[in-house]
Scaffold this active site. Structure first.
Site, PDB file in Angstrom:
ATOM      1  CD  GLU A   1       8.150   5.314 -23.374  1.00  0.00           C
ATOM      2  OE1 GLU A   1       8.164   5.419 -22.258  1.00  0.00           O
ATOM      3  OE2 GLU A   1       8.274   6.181 -24.200  1.00  0.00           O
TER       4      GLU A   1
ATOM      5  CG  HIS B   1      13.537   5.488 -29.545  1.00  0.00           C
ATOM      6  ND1 HIS B   1      12.781   5.864 -30.729  1.00  0.00           N
ATOM      7  CD2 HIS B   1      12.824   5.300 -28.520  1.00  0.00           C
ATOM      8  CE1 HIS B   1      11.674   6.207 -30.011  1.00  0.00           C
ATOM      9  NE2 HIS B   1      11.700   5.777 -28.873  1.00  0.00           N
TER      10      HIS B   1
END
Length: 215
Positions: free
Chosen positions: A84, A11
């Site tokens: 994550e 990202h």
């Protein structure tokens, strides 16, 4: 097995990235620079011709995936298995705060076995095991090229697992920069590394902070 090419995109930048604050499962969003990074990287990622896009369900990944999808006719599906690493007690703290409070645990997590984990958090091994399930499910479908939009720590673990690297060596893979990607292709039934930490500026040499996957 149908997948021939796998692109794993990190990202764009968030305010927490800029402040070197550990995010983990915290649902932060892209800052202005991160949104620009996503827009600028998108044409290069689209040129890799993904046939399916799967994103982490966290906002920073979804926003990045949307910047790619808008240039295609592909929909973005989300999957929490691409989140994550859960950083447990470290989430929300800066790198300096973690180093001061847990010096031994921090060093072990950064530099040793993939089974080391933050207090109340996940190890790279655990993260890779959940992420690889997504790849296996895609492998059972029709797509030959897939794009995953995820996070730095997950990308390290998934790359190590898919390449069959020894678990003790995963920490030698540096964190991937914001809106940079890893590209793998399958040859003779095995995944091979085509590009690592690739982006608009080519291969980028990491800074000290970039070496910590999961920021």
């Amino acid at each position: 097995m149908t997948l021939e090419h796998l692109i794993v995109l990190r990202h764009g930048e968030t305010e927490w990235n800029a402040a070197h604050r550990l995010q983990g499962h915290r649902d932060t969003q892209l800052n202005a620079r991160g949104r620009r990074q996503a827009r600028e990287a998108a044409p290069s990622v689209v040129a890799l011709a993904p046939e399916v896009i799967v994103s982490s369900d966290l906002m920073r990944a979804r926003e990045t995936a949307s910047a790619v999808a808008v240039l295609t006719d592909l929909a973005v599906s989300t999957d929490p298995r691409l989140r994550e690493t859960s950083l447990g007690l470290w989430e929300g703290l800066t790198r300096d705060e973690v180093e001061a409070g847990w010096p031994d645990e921090w060093q072990a997590w950064r530099t040793t076995t993939s089974h080391a984990a933050p207090p109340e958090g996940e190890s790279r091994w655990q993260v890779a095991q959940r992420a690889v399930e997504v790849v296996r499910e895609l492998d059972a479908g029709p797509a030959r090229r897939a794009l995953l939009v995820a996070h730095g720590g997950l990308i390290v673990g998934l790359t190590g697992l898919l390449l069959g690297l020894p678990e003790t060596s995963w920490s030698t893979l540096v964190g991937v920069g914001n809106c940079h990607w890893v590209a793998l292709h399958r040859m003779d039934g095995r995944w091979r590394l085509h590009a690592y930490n690739a982006g608009l500026g080519g291969v980028v040499l990491p800074t000290e902070d970039d070496e910590v996957a999961g920021l």
